[in-house]
Scaffold this active site. Sequence first.
Site, PDB file in Angstrom:
ATOM      1  N   ARG A  38       2.861  -9.001  13.469  1.00  0.00           N
ATOM      2  CA  ARG A  38       2.159  -7.893  12.792  1.00  0.00           C
ATOM      3  C   ARG A  38       0.988  -8.411  11.968  1.00  0.00           C
ATOM      4  O   ARG A  38      -0.063  -7.777  11.905  1.00  0.00           O
ATOM      5  CB  ARG A  38       3.131  -7.106  11.910  1.00  0.00           C
ATOM      6  CG  ARG A  38       4.123  -6.291  12.729  1.00  0.00           C
ATOM      7  CD  ARG A  38       5.297  -5.839  11.895  1.00  0.00           C
ATOM      8  NE  ARG A  38       4.944  -4.839  10.927  1.00  0.00           N
ATOM      9  CZ  ARG A  38       5.670  -4.564   9.839  1.00  0.00           C
ATOM     10  NH1 ARG A  38       6.768  -5.235   9.594  1.00  0.00           N
ATOM     11  NH2 ARG A  38       5.289  -3.643   9.011  1.00  0.00           N
ATOM     12  N   ARG A  72      -6.052   1.985  11.501  1.00  0.00           N
ATOM     13  CA  ARG A  72      -5.679   0.578  11.647  1.00  0.00           C
ATOM     14  C   ARG A  72      -6.575  -0.135  12.639  1.00  0.00           C
ATOM     15  O   ARG A  72      -6.419  -1.334  12.840  1.00  0.00           O
ATOM     16  CB  ARG A  72      -4.240   0.493  12.145  1.00  0.00           C
ATOM     17  CG  ARG A  72      -3.235   0.050  11.080  1.00  0.00           C
ATOM     18  CD  ARG A  72      -1.893   0.099  11.737  1.00  0.00           C
ATOM     19  NE  ARG A  72      -0.858  -0.643  11.132  1.00  0.00           N
ATOM     20  CZ  ARG A  72       0.094  -0.122  10.346  1.00  0.00           C
ATOM     21  NH1 ARG A  72       0.037   1.138   9.991  1.00  0.00           N
ATOM     22  NH2 ARG A  72       1.080  -0.873   9.928  1.00  0.00           N
ATOM     23  N   ARG A 108      14.171  -2.712   8.195  1.00  0.00           N
ATOM     24  CA  ARG A 108      13.455  -2.282   9.393  1.00  0.00           C
ATOM     25  C   ARG A 108      13.511  -3.379  10.447  1.00  0.00           C
ATOM     26  O   ARG A 108      13.397  -4.547  10.127  1.00  0.00           O
ATOM     27  CB  ARG A 108      11.990  -1.995   9.039  1.00  0.00           C
ATOM     28  CG  ARG A 108      11.795  -0.644   8.423  1.00  0.00           C
ATOM     29  CD  ARG A 108      10.444  -0.449   7.802  1.00  0.00           C
ATOM     30  NE  ARG A 108       9.312  -0.943   8.581  1.00  0.00           N
ATOM     31  CZ  ARG A 108       8.034  -0.687   8.266  1.00  0.00           C
ATOM     32  NH1 ARG A 108       7.761   0.061   7.205  1.00  0.00           N
ATOM     33  NH2 ARG A 108       7.062  -1.168   8.987  1.00  0.00           N
ATOM     34  N   LYS A 142       0.819  -1.213   0.000  1.00  0.00           N
ATOM     35  CA  LYS A 142       0.000   0.000   0.000  1.00  0.00           C
ATOM     36  C   LYS A 142       0.852   1.262   0.000  1.00  0.00           C
ATOM     37  O   LYS A 142       0.488   2.252  -0.635  1.00  0.00           O
ATOM     38  CB  LYS A 142      -1.030   0.001   1.129  1.00  0.00           C
ATOM     39  CG  LYS A 142      -0.453  -0.102   2.518  1.00  0.00           C
ATOM     40  CD  LYS A 142      -1.572  -0.288   3.517  1.00  0.00           C
ATOM     41  CE  LYS A 142      -1.103  -0.254   4.956  1.00  0.00           C
ATOM     42  NZ  LYS A 142       0.210  -0.891   5.259  1.00  0.00           N
ATOM     43  N   ARG A 155      12.438  -6.726   2.177  1.00  0.00           N
ATOM     44  CA  ARG A 155      12.228  -5.276   2.040  1.00  0.00           C
ATOM     45  C   ARG A 155      13.401  -4.489   2.619  1.00  0.00           C
ATOM     46  O   ARG A 155      13.972  -4.843   3.648  1.00  0.00           O
ATOM     47  CB  ARG A 155      10.943  -4.885   2.765  1.00  0.00           C
ATOM     48  CG  ARG A 155      10.699  -3.384   2.749  1.00  0.00           C
ATOM     49  CD  ARG A 155       9.282  -3.059   2.998  1.00  0.00           C
ATOM     50  NE  ARG A 155       8.907  -3.209   4.397  1.00  0.00           N
ATOM     51  CZ  ARG A 155       7.722  -2.844   4.863  1.00  0.00           C
ATOM     52  NH1 ARG A 155       6.819  -2.343   4.055  1.00  0.00           N
ATOM     53  NH2 ARG A 155       7.445  -3.004   6.140  1.00  0.00           N
TER      54      ARG A 155
HETATM   55  P1  AMP Z   1       3.863   0.852   8.926  1.00  0.00           P
HETATM   56  O1  AMP Z   1       5.064   1.524   8.389  1.00  0.00           O
HETATM   57  O2  AMP Z   1       2.580   1.470   8.433  1.00  0.00           O
HETATM   58  O3  AMP Z   1       3.895  -0.646   8.733  1.00  0.00           O
HETATM   59  O4  AMP Z   1       3.857   1.096  10.507  1.00  0.00           O
HETATM   60  C1  AMP Z   1       4.912   0.628  11.328  1.00  0.00           C
HETATM   61  C2  AMP Z   1       4.480   0.585  12.774  1.00  0.00           C
HETATM   62  O5  AMP Z   1       4.086   1.896  13.219  1.00  0.00           O
HETATM   63  C3  AMP Z   1       3.309  -0.304  13.106  1.00  0.00           C
HETATM   64  O6  AMP Z   1       3.674  -1.665  13.261  1.00  0.00           O
HETATM   65  C4  AMP Z   1       2.832   0.317  14.417  1.00  0.00           C
HETATM   66  O7  AMP Z   1       3.699  -0.008  15.481  1.00  0.00           O
HETATM   67  C5  AMP Z   1       3.017   1.810  14.129  1.00  0.00           C
HETATM   68  N1  AMP Z   1       1.803   2.393  13.488  1.00  0.00           N
HETATM   69  C6  AMP Z   1       1.742   2.994  12.266  1.00  0.00           C
HETATM   70  N2  AMP Z   1       0.500   3.405  11.993  1.00  0.00           N
HETATM   71  C7  AMP Z   1      -0.262   3.064  13.066  1.00  0.00           C
HETATM   72  C8  AMP Z   1      -1.631   3.198  13.389  1.00  0.00           C
HETATM   73  N3  AMP Z   1      -2.499   3.775  12.547  1.00  0.00           N
HETATM   74  N4  AMP Z   1      -2.045   2.714  14.600  1.00  0.00           N
HETATM   75  C9  AMP Z   1      -1.196   2.148  15.466  1.00  0.00           C
HETATM   76  N5  AMP Z   1       0.101   1.965  15.220  1.00  0.00           N
HETATM   77  C10 AMP Z   1       0.586   2.417  14.037  1.00  0.00           C
END
Ligand code: AMP
Length: 210
Positions: A167, A88, A156, A13, A123
């Site tokens: 996750r 989320r 990461r 995404k 990644r």
């Molecule tokens: P992402 O890069 O979108 O995969 O986000 C990485 C991490 O950031 C997630 O695993 C959460 O720990 C935190 N995170 C990002 N967006 C959210 C959200 N909307 N709600 C809660 N945690 C978030």
Amino acid sequence: MNLIFLGAPGAGKGTQAEIVCDKLNIPTISTGNIIREALKNGTELGLKAKSFIESGKLVPDEVVIDIIKERLAQDDCKEGFILDGFPRTVVQAEALDRMGINIDKVIDIEVSDADIEKRLTGRRVCSVCGSSYHLEYKKPAVDGICNKCGGALVQRKDDAPETVRERLAIYHEQTEPLKAYYEEKGKLFIVEGQEEVADTTALTFKALEA
Ligand code: AMP
């Protein structure tokens, strides 16, 4: 156009959001990127989020809701935006509704868990601008270097295999219910994620034009 890009972590995404925002000339707002930046800079938000993000858990709703509220109030969001990684949880989606923000479409990118595990372990992301690459599927022009800004590419912490599985479990439990939430509102458009990024992009634009 106000858009949400939904999907499991690693479904692509973020990549699709980057492509669409370039074309539509609207910003992509990634809560993950905002939080990682805060972590890097050692801000109060970064400290609050550190243990959650590193173990693959969700940051508490009230923290991300505040981030989004502040970000969407900025001028560059007036003509539209793409939300990547927010909401989320249903609580976050309800908070967005309460802010009086109208979402035009929710694009849900679907990829099987098995494919996601393969994608995430390969990644690499830019340590400077956050752009995303893959060792096999989306190689940078020069190994280890970001095409866009020349920053170093890194893995990461939360892309470690056991964290990826955690996750995915959280995604199925807390984020997937958002599909029904937006389906009921007639806003959900499903895109089957393809092996080639360009093929997924074609389907994404088809969904945006529908
Ligand atoms: P992402 O890069 O979108 O995969 O986000 C990485 C991490 O950031 C997630 O695993 C959460 O720990 C935190 N995170 C990002 N967006 C959210 C959200 N909307 N709600 C809660 N945690 C978030």
